[in-house]
Design an enzyme around this catalytic site. Structure first.
Site, PDB file in Angstrom:
ATOM      1  N   ASP A 142       0.858  -1.185   0.000  1.00  0.00           N
ATOM      2  CA  ASP A 142       0.000   0.000   0.000  1.00  0.00           C
ATOM      3  C   ASP A 142       0.895   1.236   0.000  1.00  0.00           C
ATOM      4  OD1 ASP A 142      -1.714  -2.148   0.588  1.00  0.00           O
ATOM      5  OD2 ASP A 142      -3.079  -0.872   1.721  1.00  0.00           O
ATOM      6  N   LYS A 168      -6.745   3.412  -3.711  1.00  0.00           N
ATOM      7  CA  LYS A 168      -7.204   3.384  -2.317  1.00  0.00           C
ATOM      8  C   LYS A 168      -7.413   4.807  -1.842  1.00  0.00           C
ATOM      9  CE  LYS A 168      -5.286   2.008   2.202  1.00  0.00           C
ATOM     10  NZ  LYS A 168      -4.196   1.287   2.896  1.00  0.00           N
ATOM     11  N   LYS A 227     -10.085   0.177  -2.908  1.00  0.00           N
ATOM     12  CA  LYS A 227     -10.038  -0.027  -1.449  1.00  0.00           C
ATOM     13  C   LYS A 227     -10.317   1.270  -0.711  1.00  0.00           C
ATOM     14  CE  LYS A 227      -6.919  -1.308   2.351  1.00  0.00           C
ATOM     15  NZ  LYS A 227      -5.571  -1.798   2.726  1.00  0.00           N
TER      16      LYS A 227
END
Lengths: 309, 497
Positions: A140, A205, A241
């Site tokens: 991430d 995300k 996400k």
């Protein structure tokens, strides 16, 4: 180096977003009434999409170990499936790996000088490589918001490409940190910058969870629509996400309604949609147990619960 | 590019809106408390019709009988007018602050019983429960609250001038927003000190009749509001009664014209809120997804039974294909069916007659060569339903571009320049509303100046507020409802020097 004209021409190319319209659209998701089988299905689906997260200075191998156990077995009831992944700091990846390698639960690691990203690219890339070599399945990353807001779009995109290369086989999740981009136009533009270099199955995300505002139905919708438009134009399926701020099962179901009605069935699985969350998991479990038994159990019934009385 | 193992599959680029996660039925379970039969509400009491005739109100969701309704004849309407005339002197002389109390009370009682009324509205009229719950009821209450605020401030509407009530007002309202239209009509009439004879539409009388119980609970003096039920003949009796000081009508342009003819030379005041064929104009720089949402909202809200529905989409040629394909995608996740289900987006068509009219106009669209699109959707077997429909390749001379369909049917036309958009938008008998979608503020102002419509929505559609006057140009009628301006249609203006 591009100047802010670059951002404007990008927005012109991909189309802008009207904030009032988005907020009106997402308000309708929250009025969907999800009952009976649909509710159980949604709760279970959401559970399989959780990236169970701990990102604290006080994280220890012991804390991460219990998080991994929770991810593998969220509740005594074996009908309740494991989560998609755990999400930890790079230093904790090797501890998670001991428990999770060979299981269905993936190891995700934030990297790239999370959460600010304010470090040299060299150091950020080194951190990514270290996390991957320690066993991270997913990385991430945070984008360079400073560069984005300064209009250096090419630099933002090049850095994403560099991180992608450092990932190797690992899946990449690109955190836009929506609260720092602030406008829906910016969020859409940053989504496209990322998606245009990402591989199918990589993620965009919303947030780090470390600023005041995190995932909302609004920024989720802007990003889902960007994913849809990119897919229809290129055939590339990018995953999504939302992270931070989704604490209740009910909220999670509203997010899933948005996925169902914007991207359709192909995105209703853990390869295409995740929740970055911690407290959410126990509320999902609590609701599933309630659907089965007809009554709500006390908070202390659920392992790792932080709610007590 | 980066990892050769994960390149894009040569997929058919289509989104699948299937049944992987099908919502279970979520019917609203609150009771509607509909009586088996209703009389006429005259002079604060329920009375049997002198005609001794009744009719049934059926539910368009399943064609079941809901209630037996009294059919008012001329004698009944006369009794209602007599009661209203009797109540007028005391009511009109009440201090505004006292009239306000009744209006506030009505508004609060309506809020208290909002769910019950919403269910009744959906059962009787066919609109989705989420709309009656989230739009009709809150908005109806809001109109009473708003006008309650005006009742004691009438001297400030036109400073230095006095507003005097007209007398007994006859009101005839339509079936698309039964309770909301009742609120639009009653609230300003009461605030300005008039008394009322009101007739709801024959297919949707129930919430008006239930509303009588709110008037009783609020302690409104007998005769201030009288409710008579029936069809066209009853409406004609209301319109033509000699005691009427003013007629307020919302409904079709054809009936509106006949009322205007009948009233000519009588000295009665008249306001008409009639049909529309609104242009929803999308420029190439508009935020497309939100425009698509606005188009959907503009035409499928209340099954398109909306006088200001955005039934003519004018889209700039350069983005026409993009908008059309996005509209089709969006329509796939619209849920058409049982209006009582909380997840229904498009409910039942109000009546068999209206369903027949929609079928006829859609058939004419196909016959004239427009291209029809309807998403696959399973409609209930019983009841009156029509799938969300759009027509592309529509030209100005097609019937579906000119006639008000009053159903979930969108006609799509294109334009090249703002001038052409204005020409096409104004090329209609109607002029109730219009929508403009563009990122450019100056273009919004230019369009708003040029469009012959009473309401212009910019980057939004179907937005209502009690403080905003609503009404039309051309054959969409005259007079305004809501806002300070709406009060003037219920009052005589007096200047004293």
């Amino acid at each position: 180096m591009r100047n802010s004209l670059g951002l404007r021409s990008l927005i012109e190319e991909i189309g802008g977003v009207d904030q009032v319209g988005i907020d009106e659209r997402v308000a309708k998701y929250a009025t969907r009434s999800i009952k009976k089988h649909a509710k159980v299905f949604g709760l279970k689906l959401a559970t399989t999409m959780v990236d169970l997260t701990t990102l604290e200075g006080k994280d220890t191998p012991g804390k991460v170990a219990s998080l991994c156990q929770k991810a593998l077995r969220p509740h005594d009831d074996s009908d309740i499936p494991p989560t998609a992944a755990v999400c930890v700091y790079p230093a904790m990846v090797k501890h998670a790996a001991k428990l999770l390698k060979g299981t269905s639960v993936k190891i995700a690691s934030v990297a790239t000088a999370f959460p600010s990203g304010q470090s040299s690219l060299k150091i950020r890339l080194a951190e990514v490589r270290a996390a991957v070599s320690d066993g991270a399945d997913e990385i991430d990353m945070v984008i360079n918001r400073g560069a984005f807001l300064a209009g250096e779009l090419a630099r933002v995109q090049d850095e994403i490409s560099a991180v992608l290369e450092a990932c190797g086989e690992a899946t990449l999740k690109v955190i836009l940190e929506t609260s720092e981009l602030e406008t829906y136009d910016n969020i859409r533009a940053a989504s496209f910058l990322a998606m245009r270099v990402l591989r199918p199955g990589d993620f965009i995300k919303t947030s780090t969870g470390k600023t005041s505002a995190n995932a909302t139905l609004g920024n989720n919708q802007v990003m889902l629509e960007a994913i849809r438009d990119h897919f229809l134009a290129t055939g590339v399926e990018i995953a999504m996400k939302p992270a931070g701020g989704i604490r209740t099962a009910k909220e999670a179901l509203h997010f899933l309604v948005a996925v169902k009605e914007t991207l359709g069935d192909a995105w209703l699985n853990q390869d295409r949609y995740r929740f970055g969350a911690s407290a959410l998991l126990n509320d999902l479990v609590r609701q599933m147990v309630k659907e089965k038994t007809g009554v709500y159990q006390a908070p202390y019934t659920f392992s790792e619960s932080t709610t007590a009385y | 590019m980066h990892s050769p193992k994960r390149t894009a599959r040569p997929v058919a680029r289509e989104l699948l809106f299937g049944n992987l996660w099908e919502y279970d039925a979520a019917p609203e379970s609150s009771p509607a408390f509909i009586d088996a039969s209703y009389g006429l509400f005259i002079g604060g009491k329920w009375v049997a019709p002198k005609t001794r005739k009744t009719f049934y109100s059926i539910s368009p969701r399943n064609e079941e009988k809901l209630s037996e309704i009294a059919l008012a004849g001329a004698a009944d309407v006369d009794a209602a007018y007599q009661a209203a005339a009797k109540a007028f002197p005391a009511w009109s002389k009440l201090p505004g602050s006292e009239r306000a109390k009744y209006l506030f009370r009505i508004a609060r009682l309506l809020q208290d019983r909002a769910r019950e009324f919403a269910v009744a509205e959906t059962l009787d009229g066919g609109k989705p429960i989420k709309e009656s719950r989230d739009f009709d009821l809150p908005m109806a209450a809001a109109h009473f609250f708003y006008h309650a605020g005006w009742a004691d401030k009438l001297n400030y509407v036109t400073p230095g001038r006095v507003l005097e009530p007209l007398g007994v007002v006859g009101q005839v309202i339509p079936w698309n927003f039964p309770l909301l239209m009742l609120a639009w009509k009653l609230a300003p009439a009461l605030a300005t000190g008039n008394t009322v004879v009101i007739k709801p539409a024959e297919t949707t009388s129930i919430t008006a009749l239930k509303f009588a119980s709110i008037l009783q609970d609020a302690g409104l003096p007998p005769g201030v509001i009288n409710i008579v039920t029936g069809a066209g003949d009853t409406g004609a009796a209301v319109v033509n009664h000699p005691l009427a000081a003013k007629i307020a009508f919302t409904g079709s342009t054809a009936v509106g014209k006949s009322i205007q003819r009948a009233l000519a030379g009588t000295g009665k005041r008249l306001t008409l809120e009639l049909g529309g064929k609104a242009a929803n104009i999308v420029f190439e720089d508009a935020p497309i997804d939100q425009a698509v949402e606005g188009i959907i909202n503009g035409i499928f809200f209340n099954q398109g039974h909306v006088c200001c529905a955005g039934s003519r989409l004018l889209v700039q040629e350069s983005i026409a294909n993009q908008v059309l394909s996005k509209l089709k995608i969006r329509m796939k996740s619209l849920r058409t069916g049982d209006p009582l289900d909380k997840n229904t987006d498009v409910g039942a068509i109000n009546s068999r007659a209206q369903l027949d009219r929609i079928h006829e106009l859609v058939a004419s669209g196909v016959a004239e060569g427009a291209e029809l699109y309807q998403p696959v959707c399973e409609l209930p077997h019983k009841g009156f339903y029509f799938p969300p429909t759009l027509f592309s390749k529509v030209s100005q001379s097609h019937r579906i571009a000119r006639d008000e369909i009053f159903g979930p049917v969108l006609s799509i036309l294109t334009f090249r320049t703002p001038e052409e958009a204005i020409e096409k938008a104004n090329n209609t008998h109607y002029g109730l509303s219009a929508g403009v979608w563009t990122d450019k503020g100056s273009l919004i102002l230019k369009m708003s100046n040029e469009l012959k419509a009473g309401v212009v929505w910019a980057n939004s559609y179907n937005k209502f507020d009690p403080s905003s006057p609503f009404g039309g140009y051309k054959e969409s009628g005259f007079g305004r409802e809501g806002g300070k301006q709406g009060l003037l249609d219920y009052a005589k203006l007096k200047a004293t020097f």
